[in-house]
Design a protein around this motif. Structure first.
Motif, PDB file in Angstrom:
ATOM      1  N   THR A   1       0.831  -1.195   0.000  1.00 25.80           N
ATOM      2  CA  THR A   1       0.000   0.000   0.000  1.00 25.80           C
ATOM      3  C   THR A   1       0.872   1.253   0.000  1.00 25.80           C
ATOM      4  O   THR A   1       0.575   2.236  -0.690  1.00 25.80           O
ATOM      5  CB  THR A   1      -0.937  -0.013   1.222  1.00 25.80           C
TER       6      THR A   1
ATOM      7  N   GLN B   1      -8.231   0.428  -0.975  1.00 26.83           N
ATOM      8  CA  GLN B   1      -8.462  -0.834  -0.283  1.00 26.83           C
ATOM      9  C   GLN B   1      -9.829  -0.813   0.415  1.00 26.83           C
ATOM     10  O   GLN B   1     -10.498  -1.817   0.500  1.00 26.83           O
ATOM     11  CB  GLN B   1      -7.333  -1.045   0.739  1.00 26.83           C
TER      12      GLN B   1
ATOM     13  N   ASP C   1      -5.757  -1.152  -4.993  1.00 25.99           N
ATOM     14  CA  ASP C   1      -5.340  -1.848  -3.775  1.00 25.99           C
ATOM     15  C   ASP C   1      -6.388  -2.907  -3.453  1.00 25.99           C
ATOM     16  O   ASP C   1      -7.492  -2.574  -3.028  1.00 25.99           O
ATOM     17  CB  ASP C   1      -5.228  -0.819  -2.628  1.00 25.99           C
TER      18      ASP C   1
END
Ligand SMILES: Nc1ncnc2c1ncn2[C@@H]1O[C@H](COP(=O)(O)OP(=O)(O)OP(=O)(O)O)[C@@H](O)[C@H]1O
Ligand SMILES: [Mg+2]
Lengths: 237, 378
Positions: free
Chosen positions: A53, A100, A176
């Motif tokens: 990340t 994410q 992500d």
């Protein structure tokens, strides 16, 4: 990939990031060199906490690097400092980010979430709505276009987030874990779409993933361990 | 795409509740201003009712409202003879507490000469006081109706007419009667020693034929000041123009109230500013993640500042409308007059806008400092 590779869209030279200082210092990313070309879809894998990340956020100009050089689409954006005063317009123009945790705006409905980035980039209301509808339909969430994000399933929210990231036809797409909440078939649809975008828009797609089912969809796979690139597998396809 | 409106719609209930709360606060501010305006209107109502250009009172006093003033009953004739005076009338003013049925009635009794200057400005029902004795014109606020009888002093008066909204600067309803009746009333109420003295015919100032003021109108081509100067040649008289009289009244009677209410209004506005600032700040705090997301997807600062400032303005203006409609709908139920002037409402609206802009500064500062990366955590 073609032998005469065009100029890299993403270039990282010794790109590093550490958080904190002294005892609390965490070296999230240690001197990474990376070149990504237009038209390729690459995977970024590695154990949890390895810096995936972090690398994505550095490339996306969301987090400031600690050292190294970052070049996007031939423009040096970081070299000891940000060289571009307005990072947000850079993100709006060039980068599509699939987070994410999808990060949809709770007070906008599905269509508005996608149309917002088009609106900010100067599209007319009608064009924005049409483009949003097209993307949502393609991602099979068109039927939820009036829904608020809070009422979406994880998979639906993820697909809306993908639609938003692609709306402005960015050339650098950073994702992500985009398929974490999706079943195998839908994950395949998303990967197909990302591939199509990479080809049609000659974009670079970087996908952070734990999902082994989609590993064969990548042109190259980069592995991170403890903040270092330990290998790149270019022979997948 | 208006983000502020969409976010408000998303939390509509909470937003409206906040706006209503703020509205109550702004309603109090508006009513304070309205009460002050009412005070001024009441205070000036009585002094304006004769429609005079000139007030002649006892020398060295600023009567008859700010200070006591006693002048001989024949002053009117002298004043009427002055060049430029077209009309004049004797007047008396006194506070009186009457008993009407069960309840005590505080009244402002105004004595005038029927047919001359000084009577009620506008009769709402019935007629004015005639030359007959024991007639009164009472304001509706007394609760007295036409034909009703009211004992005052040793006499019983009959209501022959009513007015609307005539009160003293203290808020007591006005009752008009003939000068003679009012002099009798005043004399009967005078302290016993003064009365005895008067009965012996000793002090001229206490004889029943004293009045409190002479009001006069002057012809349009003569200045009231020059007539006032002429009137002051009598050593026992002092004269002032209507304008001077109004100034005295606003200064002496209303000034303290103005300061008091002005201070209170300032405090309320300060409190409102702090409250609006806190509300905007918390509203921004609640949106930190969304603001970070907006920054991540490339929203320029203007868009984010707009979101906060527009919400602050919406809050203030909805609150203001709620407060204003509230006060407009209840103002007639206040015990004293509440006057809502459009310019006061517009002024407060402007202040609210400025307050909202200032108050949103805190929220804007917070929003601009939000690190986009805060949106990335789970
Ligand atoms: N804002 C931050 N402050 C301090 N440390 C951080 C911060 N963000 C990340 N780190 C640390 O940097 C390291 C790399 O984190 P990163 O989020 O890049 O890992 P990751 O590979 O994405 O993990 P995962 O697969 O769990 O998402 C971790 O040790 C993490 O604790
Ligand atoms: Mg991660």
């Amino acid at each position: 990939m073609t032998e005469t590779s065009p100029a890299a869209l993403v270039e990282c030279r010794g790109l590093a990031k550490h958080y904190g200082e002294g005892d609390t210092r965490v070296d999230a990313l240690k001197a990474v060199d990376l070149d990504l070309r237009p038209g390729e879809v690459v995977g970024l894998v590695g154990p949890s906490g390895s810096g995936k990340t972090t690398l994505l956020n550095l490339v996306g100009c969301i987090v400031e690097p600690s050292a190294g050089v970052l070049r996007l689409d031939g423009e040096t954006v970081w070299d000891g400092r940000w060289l571009r005063p307005d990072l947000r317009s850079l993100r709006l123009e060039k980068i599509g980010f699939i987070f994410q945790f999808h990060n949809l705006l709770p007070f906008l409905d599905v269509t508005e979430n996608v149309a917002l980035v088009l609106d900010m980039a100067g599209a007319s209301k009608e064009d924005a709505a049409a483009r949003a509808q097209e993307l949502l339909d393609y991602l099979e969430v068109g039927h939820r276009r009036k829904a608020k994000p809070s009422s979406l399933s994880g998979g639906e929210a993820q697909r809306v987030a993908i639609a938003r990231a692609l709306a402005n036809r960015p050339r650098i797409i950073l994702a992500d874990e985009p398929t974490a909440a999706l079943d195998g078939e839908r994950a395949g649809i998303v990967m197909d779409l990302l591939r199509k975008v990479a080809v049609e828009q000659s974009a670079t797609v970087v996908v952070v993933t734990h999902d082994e089912k989609i590993w064969d969809r990548f042109d190259r796979i980069f592995t991170l361990r403890d903040g270092r690139l330990v290998g790149s597998d270019g022979a997948r396809r | 795409m208006n983000l502020a409106a969409r976010d408000i719609r998303h939390h509509l209930g909470r937003f409206l509740l906040t706006a209503v709360g703020l509205g109550l606060l702004l309603g109090v501010v508006l009513s304070m201003i309205g009460i002050y305006r009412g005070l001024v209107a009441d205070a000036l109502g009585l002094v304006r009712s004769p429609g005079a250009d000139l007030w002649v009172v006892e020398t060295g006093t600023r009567g008859p409202f700010a200070e006591g003033s006693r002048i001989p009953g024949d002053t009117r004739e002298s004043i009427a003879r002055l060049a430029g005076v077209t009309e004049a009338g004797s007047m008396s003013f006194q506070a009186f507490e009457a008993t009407h049925g069960e309840r005590k009635l505080r009244l402002q009794v105004v004595g005038y000469e029927p047919g001359r200057l000084g009577g009620p400005p506008e009769i709402a029902s019935g007629r004015g006081v005639s030359r007959e004795r024991f007639e009164i014109v009472a304001d509706e606020k007394t609760g007295l109706r036409l034909g009703e009888r009211l004992p005052m002093g040793t006499d019983v008066f009959t209501v022959v007419g009513t007015t609307r909204g005539a009160v003293s600067s203290g808020g007591d309803p006005v009752v008009w009667m003939s000068l003679k009746d009012s002099q009798t009333l005043q004399f009967r109420l005078a302290p016993a020693p003064a009365r005895r003295e008067a009965e012996r015919g000793a002090a001229a100032t206490a004889t029943p034929d004293t009045i409190n003021a002479v009001v006069a109108r002057v012809s349009p081509n003569v200045s009231a000041e020059s007539v006032a100067e002429a009137a002051e040649r009598w050593k026992h008289l002092s004269a002032m123009t209507q304008e001077q009289q109004e100034t005295i009244l606003t200064r002496s009677v209303v000034e303290k109230a103005r300061q008091q209410i002005g201070l209170f209004t300032t405090v309320l506005l300060t409190v409102s500013t702090v409250i609006i600032a806190l509300i905007i700040y918390t509203m921004t705090m609640d949106k930190v993640r969304e603001i970070a997301t907006l920054k991540l997807i490339g929203a320029p600062d203007g868009r984010i500042v707009g979101l906060i400032v527009q919400q602050a303005l919406a809050l203030g203006l909805i609150g203001f409308s709620v407060g204003a409609s509230l006060i407009v709908s209840v103002k007639d139920h206040f015990p004293r007059r509440v006057v809502m002037l459009p310019e006061d409402a517009a002024g407060l609206a402007l202040v609210v806008i400025v307050v909202c802009l200032v108050a949103s500064g805190l929220g804007v500062r917070l929003a601009l400092r939000v690190d986009p990366a805060t949106a990335l955590g789970g």
